[in-house]
Scaffold this motif. Sequence first.
Motif, PDB file in Angstrom:
ATOM      1  N   ALA A   1     -10.727 -11.932  29.138  1.00  0.00           N
ATOM      2  CA  ALA A   1     -11.073 -13.025  28.235  1.00  0.00           C
ATOM      3  C   ALA A   1     -10.004 -14.111  28.269  1.00  0.00           C
ATOM      4  O   ALA A   1     -10.309 -15.311  28.186  1.00  0.00           O
ATOM      5  N   SER A   2      -8.740 -13.703  28.392  1.00  0.00           N
ATOM      6  CA  SER A   2      -7.653 -14.669  28.494  1.00  0.00           C
ATOM      7  C   SER A   2      -7.807 -15.511  29.755  1.00  0.00           C
ATOM      8  O   SER A   2      -7.634 -16.739  29.727  1.00  0.00           O
ATOM      9  N   LEU A   3      -8.127 -14.867  30.868  1.00  0.00           N
ATOM     10  CA  LEU A   3      -8.375 -15.601  32.111  1.00  0.00           C
ATOM     11  C   LEU A   3      -9.532 -16.580  31.919  1.00  0.00           C
ATOM     12  O   LEU A   3      -9.451 -17.746  32.337  1.00  0.00           O
ATOM     13  N   ALA A   4     -10.605 -16.110  31.276  1.00  0.00           N
ATOM     14  CA  ALA A   4     -11.759 -16.971  31.039  1.00  0.00           C
ATOM     15  C   ALA A   4     -11.377 -18.159  30.161  1.00  0.00           C
ATOM     16  O   ALA A   4     -11.801 -19.295  30.408  1.00  0.00           O
ATOM     17  N   GLY A   5     -10.556 -17.906  29.140  1.00  0.00           N
ATOM     18  CA  GLY A   5     -10.127 -18.981  28.256  1.00  0.00           C
ATOM     19  C   GLY A   5      -9.299 -20.020  28.978  1.00  0.00           C
ATOM     20  O   GLY A   5      -9.483 -21.237  28.785  1.00  0.00           O
ATOM     21  N   VAL A   6      -8.375 -19.573  29.821  1.00  0.00           N
ATOM     22  CA  VAL A   6      -7.546 -20.511  30.577  1.00  0.00           C
ATOM     23  C   VAL A   6      -8.404 -21.294  31.577  1.00  0.00           C
ATOM     24  O   VAL A   6      -8.200 -22.495  31.783  1.00  0.00           O
ATOM     25  N   ALA A   7      -9.379 -20.624  32.201  1.00  0.00           N
ATOM     26  CA  ALA A   7     -10.293 -21.329  33.108  1.00  0.00           C
ATOM     27  C   ALA A   7     -11.067 -22.410  32.361  1.00  0.00           C
ATOM     28  O   ALA A   7     -11.316 -23.500  32.903  1.00  0.00           O
ATOM     29  N   LEU A   8     -11.427 -22.131  31.112  1.00  0.00           N
ATOM     30  CA  LEU A   8     -12.112 -23.146  30.304  1.00  0.00           C
ATOM     31  C   LEU A   8     -11.195 -24.306  29.964  1.00  0.00           C
ATOM     32  O   LEU A   8     -11.644 -25.455  29.887  1.00  0.00           O
ATOM     33  N   ILE A   9      -9.904 -24.018  29.737  1.00  0.00           N
ATOM     34  CA  ILE A   9      -8.954 -25.106  29.502  1.00  0.00           C
ATOM     35  C   ILE A   9      -8.958 -26.050  30.699  1.00  0.00           C
ATOM     36  O   ILE A   9      -9.031 -27.281  30.555  1.00  0.00           O
ATOM     37  N   GLY A  10      -8.902 -25.470  31.896  1.00  0.00           N
ATOM     38  CA  GLY A  10      -8.940 -26.297  33.097  1.00  0.00           C
ATOM     39  C   GLY A  10     -10.234 -27.062  33.240  1.00  0.00           C
ATOM     40  O   GLY A  10     -10.226 -28.241  33.612  1.00  0.00           O
ATOM     41  N   SER A  11     -11.355 -26.412  32.916  1.00  0.00           N
ATOM     42  CA  SER A  11     -12.648 -27.091  33.050  1.00  0.00           C
ATOM     43  C   SER A  11     -12.795 -28.227  32.053  1.00  0.00           C
ATOM     44  O   SER A  11     -13.425 -29.248  32.350  1.00  0.00           O
ATOM     45  N   GLU A  12     -12.205 -28.077  30.854  1.00  0.00           N
ATOM     46  CA  GLU A  12     -12.256 -29.152  29.868  1.00  0.00           C
ATOM     47  C   GLU A  12     -11.529 -30.388  30.387  1.00  0.00           C
ATOM     48  O   GLU A  12     -11.962 -31.520  30.155  1.00  0.00           O
ATOM     49  N   TYR A  13     -10.423 -30.164  31.084  1.00  0.00           N
ATOM     50  CA  TYR A  13      -9.670 -31.294  31.629  1.00  0.00           C
ATOM     51  C   TYR A  13     -10.368 -31.914  32.837  1.00  0.00           C
ATOM     52  O   TYR A  13     -10.582 -33.124  32.898  1.00  0.00           O
ATOM     53  N   ILE A  14     -10.731 -31.079  33.817  1.00  0.00           N
ATOM     54  CA  ILE A  14     -11.279 -31.616  35.062  1.00  0.00           C
ATOM     55  C   ILE A  14     -12.664 -32.220  34.845  1.00  0.00           C
ATOM     56  O   ILE A  14     -13.072 -33.135  35.593  1.00  0.00           O
ATOM     57  N   SER A  15     -13.396 -31.750  33.844  1.00  0.00           N
ATOM     58  CA  SER A  15     -14.739 -32.306  33.587  1.00  0.00           C
ATOM     59  C   SER A  15     -14.667 -33.774  33.191  1.00  0.00           C
ATOM     60  O   SER A  15     -15.624 -34.521  33.413  1.00  0.00           O
ATOM     61  N   GLN A  16     -13.533 -34.198  32.638  1.00  0.00           N
ATOM     62  CA  GLN A  16     -13.376 -35.602  32.266  1.00  0.00           C
ATOM     63  C   GLN A  16     -13.316 -36.502  33.497  1.00  0.00           C
ATOM     64  O   GLN A  16     -13.642 -37.690  33.414  1.00  0.00           O
ATOM     65  N   LEU A  17     -12.890 -35.938  34.623  1.00  0.00           N
ATOM     66  CA  LEU A  17     -12.858 -36.705  35.870  1.00  0.00           C
ATOM     67  C   LEU A  17     -14.171 -36.610  36.629  1.00  0.00           C
ATOM     68  O   LEU A  17     -14.537 -37.526  37.367  1.00  0.00           O
ATOM     69  N   ILE A  18     -14.893 -35.496  36.429  1.00  0.00           N
ATOM     70  CA  ILE A  18     -16.140 -35.284  37.168  1.00  0.00           C
ATOM     71  C   ILE A  18     -17.305 -36.041  36.533  1.00  0.00           C
ATOM     72  O   ILE A  18     -18.121 -36.655  37.234  1.00  0.00           O
ATOM     73  N   PHE A  19     -17.390 -36.004  35.199  1.00  0.00           N
ATOM     74  CA  PHE A  19     -18.532 -36.583  34.490  1.00  0.00           C
ATOM     75  C   PHE A  19     -18.130 -37.875  33.765  1.00  0.00           C
ATOM     76  O   PHE A  19     -17.026 -37.964  33.209  1.00  0.00           O
ATOM     77  N   SER A  20     -19.026 -38.835  33.765  1.00  0.00           N
ATOM     78  CA  SER A  20     -18.771 -40.087  33.045  1.00  0.00           C
ATOM     79  C   SER A  20     -18.961 -39.911  31.545  1.00  0.00           C
ATOM     80  O   SER A  20     -18.345 -40.610  30.738  1.00  0.00           O
ATOM     81  N   GLN A  21     -19.827 -38.960  31.166  1.00  0.00           N
ATOM     82  CA  GLN A  21     -20.062 -38.647  29.761  1.00  0.00           C
ATOM     83  C   GLN A  21     -19.455 -37.277  29.454  1.00  0.00           C
ATOM     84  O   GLN A  21     -19.261 -36.461  30.354  1.00  0.00           O
ATOM     85  N   PRO A  22     -19.134 -37.010  28.162  1.00  0.00           N
ATOM     86  CA  PRO A  22     -18.575 -35.698  27.803  1.00  0.00           C
ATOM     87  C   PRO A  22     -19.471 -34.560  28.283  1.00  0.00           C
ATOM     88  O   PRO A  22     -20.687 -34.571  28.054  1.00  0.00           O
ATOM     89  N   ALA A  23     -18.881 -33.613  28.975  1.00  0.00           N
ATOM     90  CA  ALA A  23     -19.651 -32.494  29.523  1.00  0.00           C
ATOM     91  C   ALA A  23     -20.043 -31.524  28.418  1.00  0.00           C
ATOM     92  O   ALA A  23     -19.328 -31.364  27.422  1.00  0.00           O
ATOM     93  N   SER A  24     -21.163 -30.858  28.585  1.00  0.00           N
ATOM     94  CA  SER A  24     -21.612 -29.860  27.611  1.00  0.00           C
ATOM     95  C   SER A  24     -20.792 -28.586  27.769  1.00  0.00           C
ATOM     96  O   SER A  24     -20.115 -28.373  28.779  1.00  0.00           O
ATOM     97  N   ASP A  25     -20.852 -27.740  26.755  1.00  0.00           N
ATOM     98  CA  ASP A  25     -20.136 -26.462  26.816  1.00  0.00           C
ATOM     99  C   ASP A  25     -20.632 -25.616  27.979  1.00  0.00           C
ATOM    100  O   ASP A  25     -19.855 -24.922  28.639  1.00  0.00           O
ATOM    101  N   VAL A  26     -21.931 -25.688  28.237  1.00  0.00           N
ATOM    102  CA  VAL A  26     -22.512 -24.909  29.334  1.00  0.00           C
ATOM    103  C   VAL A  26     -21.969 -25.386  30.677  1.00  0.00           C
ATOM    104  O   VAL A  26     -21.611 -24.581  31.549  1.00  0.00           O
ATOM    105  N   ALA A  27     -21.879 -26.708  30.853  1.00  0.00           N
ATOM    106  CA  ALA A  27     -21.368 -27.259  32.103  1.00  0.00           C
ATOM    107  C   ALA A  27     -19.919 -26.848  32.332  1.00  0.00           C
ATOM    108  O   ALA A  27     -19.522 -26.471  33.443  1.00  0.00           O
ATOM    109  N   LYS A  28     -19.110 -26.904  31.266  1.00  0.00           N
ATOM    110  CA  LYS A  28     -17.702 -26.510  31.393  1.00  0.00           C
ATOM    111  C   LYS A  28     -17.582 -25.022  31.678  1.00  0.00           C
ATOM    112  O   LYS A  28     -16.700 -24.595  32.442  1.00  0.00           O
ATOM    113  N   ALA A  29     -18.461 -24.226  31.083  1.00  0.00           N
ATOM    114  CA  ALA A  29     -18.442 -22.783  31.358  1.00  0.00           C
ATOM    115  C   ALA A  29     -18.776 -22.504  32.817  1.00  0.00           C
ATOM    116  O   ALA A  29     -18.167 -21.630  33.452  1.00  0.00           O
ATOM    117  N   PHE A  30     -19.736 -23.263  33.387  1.00  0.00           N
ATOM    118  CA  PHE A  30     -20.094 -23.059  34.788  1.00  0.00           C
ATOM    119  C   PHE A  30     -18.964 -23.491  35.726  1.00  0.00           C
ATOM    120  O   PHE A  30     -18.763 -22.880  36.784  1.00  0.00           O
TER     121      PHE A  30
END
Length: 464
Positions: free
Chosen positions: A99-128
């Motif tokens: 779960a800790s690994l998953a949480g840290v991966a989500l931290i990274g996805s929250e950051y990188i999604s800001q560069l990938i998407f022009s609009q705020p990414a959904s929780d599902v998109a960040k999880a993927f």
Amino acid sequence: MTARKQLKLFDLTMIVIGLVIGMGIFRTATDSAQAALTPGIYFAAWIAGGIIALCGALTYAEIGSRFPITGGYYKIFAECYHPSVAFAINCIILISNAASLAGVALIGSEYISQLIFSQPASDVAKAFIAMGAVTIFYFVNLAGLRMSSRTQNVLMIIKIGMVLLLIGALFFPGASGAALHPSDALPGGGLHPSDVLPPGSASDGWSAIDYIKSFGIALIAVSFTYGGYQQTINFGDEVSNPRKTIPRGIFIGILVIISLYLLVQMAYVHAIGFEQLKTTKGIAAVVAEKMFGPSGKTVFTLLLFLAVLAYVNVLLLSNPRVMYAMSKDGILPKAFSRKDEKRDVLTVSLTVFAAICVIVLFFANTFDKILGFTIFLDSIGMATSAATIFILRKRTKHLDNTGIYTMRFFPLMPLIFISAYAFVGVSILLSTPMLALTGIIVFAVFLGIYFLVVHKNGRGISRP
């Protein structure tokens, strides 16, 4: 024995700092601020987290001195508790690590999604995105590739550099709290005191109980950020002059960490503002943007995502090895020790651990959910592992005055540590009862598995 005592003061200090400073500092400030009714509670939680970490690290250091064995953090349960309890706790620790690994991966996805998407990414998109990172490095590890120690040193330099960069916002002209871009605002949620406290404002109508609840919820995110010091249990017998080196190294290391963490929190509040910090996503990147503009934000985001990927890879490397050792000791089925000798890959353990990470992301696709679930499981593991010091002190009296490390102010330090994690566990139970209930069910399931499968088949956890 003396030939093994290789760790000097500087070595142990750097180990402590390296074990604790991870990726949480770039995300958990938002969760802690959401829970804190006032800035005073917010900073008090970060100071308290450091004190708790100090008590815990010194406790685990003595456990390691009295029980000097490789993999001591999981084997200590078998030494001191009933095999069923040891089996269940060791299994939930592995789930917590996933779960800790998953949480840290989500931290990274929250950051990188800001560069990938022009609009705020959904929780599902960040999880993927997070699932994608786990999957990629699963296949990297399955192919037999390994991350070198040089890469890990570079990672540590990157992390320390990013922390120092954030602290620099305190002295950087123009990096003060100002209006944020709308895309930097979180949609809401998190471990907020409104989940358990009556309606009101942070300055009107709160009781002492409300402040205590707020402090407890804020401490949940802080506990995640301070984690890692429990691994000092593995170095108790490898330290030169342990009576002096262990307390000094741990004290200096934790003091450096507390100082860095507090300075980072001050930088966040200075650059973003306390109230805006509660709802800001990608806080570290926002601070970097205030200092160096959009290009600074982009570079910082990419560096942080790189560090996250390396962290994911490290956990995918280390945890299957723990499962392998548990299998060799009879804690897990023999299949978990299956190894591809040609590629030096623990195929079954790696696959199961990666699958657990993906399952956690599928059912708990936000960092807030993973945070509460992880820390609740950690609360069980931390409290029960620290409590073994009382058992070991009785069993290893013959080691007293033989040069091993023994903490001062016993039993105050382990009692503070155990009480703190019990407090955090209760706080999670009150704020997010379903997450706590899920953790209790997971623990109960593993207890049942022990009696239905492990014990029935004649396997058990052998004491060293």
